[in-house]
Design a protein around this motif. Structure first.
Motif, PDB file in Angstrom:
ATOM      1  N   PHE A   1      -5.060   0.423 -41.619  1.00  0.00           N
ATOM      2  CA  PHE A   1      -5.427  -0.975 -41.833  1.00  0.00           C
ATOM      3  C   PHE A   1      -5.711  -1.713 -40.523  1.00  0.00           C
ATOM      4  CE2 PHE A   1      -3.207   0.242 -45.698  1.00  0.00           C
ATOM      5  CZ  PHE A   1      -4.174  -0.088 -46.624  1.00  0.00           C
ATOM      6  N   GLN A   2      -6.443  -1.051 -39.656  1.00  0.00           N
ATOM      7  CA  GLN A   2      -6.904  -1.675 -38.426  1.00  0.00           C
ATOM      8  C   GLN A   2      -8.427  -1.745 -38.450  1.00  0.00           C
ATOM      9  OE1 GLN A   2      -5.199   0.276 -34.981  1.00  0.00           O
ATOM     10  NE2 GLN A   2      -3.404  -1.042 -35.129  1.00  0.00           N
ATOM     11  N   ALA A   3      -8.958  -2.697 -37.678  1.00  0.00           N
ATOM     12  CA  ALA A   3     -10.403  -2.868 -37.602  1.00  0.00           C
ATOM     13  C   ALA A   3     -10.973  -1.860 -36.611  1.00  0.00           C
ATOM     14  CB  ALA A   3     -10.736  -4.287 -37.162  1.00  0.00           C
ATOM     15  N   ASN A   4     -11.870  -1.012 -37.080  1.00  0.00           N
ATOM     16  CA  ASN A   4     -12.505  -0.016 -36.228  1.00  0.00           C
ATOM     17  C   ASN A   4     -13.851  -0.567 -35.770  1.00  0.00           C
ATOM     18  OD1 ASN A   4     -13.085   2.379 -34.906  1.00  0.00           O
ATOM     19  ND2 ASN A   4     -13.984   3.306 -36.724  1.00  0.00           N
ATOM     20  N   THR A   5     -14.036  -0.675 -34.460  1.00  0.00           N
ATOM     21  CA  THR A   5     -15.297  -1.160 -33.914  1.00  0.00           C
ATOM     22  C   THR A   5     -15.973  -0.047 -33.133  1.00  0.00           C
ATOM     23  OG1 THR A   5     -14.262  -1.937 -31.886  1.00  0.00           O
ATOM     24  CG2 THR A   5     -14.424  -3.512 -33.671  1.00  0.00           C
ATOM     25  N   VAL A   6     -17.269   0.052 -33.290  1.00  0.00           N
ATOM     26  CA  VAL A   6     -18.069   0.980 -32.504  1.00  0.00           C
ATOM     27  C   VAL A   6     -18.969   0.121 -31.626  1.00  0.00           C
ATOM     28  CG1 VAL A   6     -19.776   2.825 -32.544  1.00  0.00           C
ATOM     29  CG2 VAL A   6     -17.997   2.735 -34.292  1.00  0.00           C
ATOM     30  N   MET A   7     -18.896   0.364 -30.317  1.00  0.00           N
ATOM     31  CA  MET A   7     -19.642  -0.426 -29.342  1.00  0.00           C
ATOM     32  C   MET A   7     -20.680   0.442 -28.656  1.00  0.00           C
ATOM     33  SD  MET A   7     -16.263  -2.168 -27.704  1.00  0.00           S
ATOM     34  CE  MET A   7     -15.320  -0.660 -27.882  1.00  0.00           C
ATOM     35  N   GLU A   8     -21.848  -0.119 -28.421  1.00  0.00           N
ATOM     36  CA  GLU A   8     -22.895   0.555 -27.666  1.00  0.00           C
ATOM     37  C   GLU A   8     -22.877  -0.031 -26.262  1.00  0.00           C
ATOM     38  OE1 GLU A   8     -27.184   0.332 -28.873  1.00  0.00           O
ATOM     39  OE2 GLU A   8     -26.595   2.197 -29.872  1.00  0.00           O
ATOM     40  N   ILE A   9     -22.655   0.818 -25.254  1.00  0.00           N
ATOM     41  CA  ILE A   9     -22.448   0.374 -23.876  1.00  0.00           C
ATOM     42  C   ILE A   9     -23.625   0.804 -23.006  1.00  0.00           C
ATOM     43  CG2 ILE A   9     -20.855   0.473 -21.899  1.00  0.00           C
ATOM     44  CD1 ILE A   9     -19.599  -0.786 -24.392  1.00  0.00           C
ATOM     45  N   ASP A  10     -24.000  -0.052 -22.073  1.00  0.00           N
ATOM     46  CA  ASP A  10     -25.066   0.235 -21.110  1.00  0.00           C
ATOM     47  C   ASP A  10     -24.732   1.519 -20.350  1.00  0.00           C
ATOM     48  OD1 ASP A  10     -26.772   0.291 -18.868  1.00  0.00           O
ATOM     49  OD2 ASP A  10     -26.833  -1.886 -18.759  1.00  0.00           O
ATOM     50  N   PRO A  11     -25.685   2.447 -20.220  1.00  0.00           N
ATOM     51  CA  PRO A  11     -25.384   3.727 -19.567  1.00  0.00           C
ATOM     52  C   PRO A  11     -25.028   3.596 -18.084  1.00  0.00           C
ATOM     53  CG  PRO A  11     -27.729   3.539 -20.024  1.00  0.00           C
ATOM     54  CD  PRO A  11     -27.063   2.379 -20.694  1.00  0.00           C
ATOM     55  N   LYS A  12     -25.364   2.490 -17.454  1.00  0.00           N
ATOM     56  CA  LYS A  12     -25.009   2.289 -16.044  1.00  0.00           C
ATOM     57  C   LYS A  12     -23.525   1.987 -15.871  1.00  0.00           C
ATOM     58  CE  LYS A  12     -28.448  -0.644 -15.870  1.00  0.00           C
ATOM     59  NZ  LYS A  12     -29.284  -1.748 -15.489  1.00  0.00           N
ATOM     60  N   VAL A  13     -22.864   1.581 -16.961  1.00  0.00           N
ATOM     61  CA  VAL A  13     -21.438   1.225 -16.911  1.00  0.00           C
ATOM     62  C   VAL A  13     -20.621   2.422 -17.377  1.00  0.00           C
ATOM     63  CG1 VAL A  13     -19.671  -0.320 -17.816  1.00  0.00           C
ATOM     64  CG2 VAL A  13     -21.960  -1.189 -17.364  1.00  0.00           C
ATOM     65  N   LYS A  14     -19.813   2.956 -16.498  1.00  0.00           N
ATOM     66  CA  LYS A  14     -18.956   4.093 -16.829  1.00  0.00           C
ATOM     67  C   LYS A  14     -17.512   3.607 -16.905  1.00  0.00           C
ATOM     68  CE  LYS A  14     -22.371   6.964 -16.658  1.00  0.00           C
ATOM     69  NZ  LYS A  14     -23.014   7.303 -17.898  1.00  0.00           N
ATOM     70  N   LEU A  15     -16.859   3.868 -18.040  1.00  0.00           N
ATOM     71  CA  LEU A  15     -15.476   3.440 -18.256  1.00  0.00           C
ATOM     72  C   LEU A  15     -14.532   4.635 -18.203  1.00  0.00           C
ATOM     73  CD1 LEU A  15     -16.089   0.941 -21.152  1.00  0.00           C
ATOM     74  CD2 LEU A  15     -15.379   0.367 -18.852  1.00  0.00           C
ATOM     75  N   THR A  16     -13.324   4.384 -17.706  1.00  0.00           N
ATOM     76  CA  THR A  16     -12.317   5.433 -17.631  1.00  0.00           C
ATOM     77  C   THR A  16     -11.572   5.547 -18.950  1.00  0.00           C
ATOM     78  OG1 THR A  16     -10.712   3.876 -16.725  1.00  0.00           O
ATOM     79  CG2 THR A  16     -12.014   5.146 -15.151  1.00  0.00           C
ATOM     80  N   ASP A  17     -10.876   6.663 -19.140  1.00  0.00           N
ATOM     81  CA  ASP A  17     -10.176   6.897 -20.405  1.00  0.00           C
ATOM     82  C   ASP A  17      -8.968   5.992 -20.598  1.00  0.00           C
ATOM     83  OD1 ASP A  17      -8.523   8.096 -18.535  1.00  0.00           O
ATOM     84  OD2 ASP A  17      -8.145   9.879 -19.742  1.00  0.00           O
ATOM     85  N   ASP A  18      -8.549   5.254 -19.560  1.00  0.00           N
ATOM     86  CA  ASP A  18      -7.442   4.308 -19.724  1.00  0.00           C
ATOM     87  C   ASP A  18      -7.928   2.858 -19.678  1.00  0.00           C
ATOM     88  OD1 ASP A  18      -8.073   4.320 -17.033  1.00  0.00           O
ATOM     89  OD2 ASP A  18      -5.996   4.228 -16.352  1.00  0.00           O
ATOM     90  N   ALA A  19      -9.212   2.643 -19.967  1.00  0.00           N
ATOM     91  CA  ALA A  19      -9.767   1.288 -20.028  1.00  0.00           C
ATOM     92  C   ALA A  19      -9.104   0.516 -21.169  1.00  0.00           C
ATOM     93  CB  ALA A  19     -11.272   1.355 -20.236  1.00  0.00           C
ATOM     94  N   THR A  20      -9.150  -0.811 -21.071  1.00  0.00           N
ATOM     95  CA  THR A  20      -8.542  -1.685 -22.070  1.00  0.00           C
ATOM     96  C   THR A  20      -9.620  -2.525 -22.740  1.00  0.00           C
ATOM     97  OG1 THR A  20      -6.538  -1.849 -20.732  1.00  0.00           O
ATOM     98  CG2 THR A  20      -6.832  -3.510 -22.416  1.00  0.00           C
TER      99      THR A  20
END
Length: 171
Positions: A76-95
């Motif tokens: 019962f949580q809201a699942n969001t799928v985001m499309e991110i600019d390919p120039k922006v790289k996020l780490t696996d511990d991003a918030t």
């Protein structure tokens, strides 16, 4: 004859303006996003104000948008799928945090980079999330927090602020 040519020309201009408007709306909605963008998902306990097309920002700069928004019926949580600019790289511990533009502004998802060296790939999951804060619940709690049953919110005896009452009679 002259009037029908002018009317036809004005009609064509109106159709062209409408087509440009729809193209602009399609591009800014996130549906016509540039190719190469990658998708990340995150689950929030409260995603009030988020919908498809909601901005995804880092440091206030738009880097993507929400492209899918569903309820996970398992937890019962809201699942969001985001499309991110390919120039922006996020780490696996991003918030990821649902926040707003000011007190009553529109909602957006704010991303903060972590310190890990492992980068999220297309289809990655952001596990560190914080849902939206219900501002009206906070205001209600602040207004009614000190009122107990029957006290009407009056100040305590002795002048308030926890100072005990003093006896003014002399011995």
């Amino acid at each position: 004859m002259k009037n029908s040519a002018v009317e036809t020309l004005i009609g064509a201009v109106v159709v062209i303006i409408a087509a440009v408007f729809f193209f602009f709306a399609y591009q800014t909605s996130g549906k016509g996003h540039a190719s190469g963008a990658y998708r990340l998902s995150a689950e929030f306990d409260n995603a009030e104000g988020v919908s498809v097309g909601t901005d995804v920002r880092i440091a206030g700069v738009k880097v993507g948008s929400v492209v899918d928004f569903t309820l996970n019926t398992g937890n019962f949580q809201a699942n969001t799928v985001m499309e991110i600019d390919p120039k922006v790289k996020l780490t696996d511990d991003a918030t990821a945090k649902v926040t707003s533009e000011g007190l009553l502004g529109s909602k957006f998802i704010s991303l903060e980079q972590g310190g890990s060296e492992i980068m999220l790939a297309d289809g990655g999951v952001i596990s560190n999330t914080q849902g939206a804060v219900d501002i009206w619940s906070l205001i209600s709690q602040a207004m009614f927090a000190n009122k107990g049953p029957g006290d009407g919110g009056a100040a305590p005896a002795g002048g308030g602020q926890g100072v005990p009452a003093t006896d003014t009679k002399s011995p």
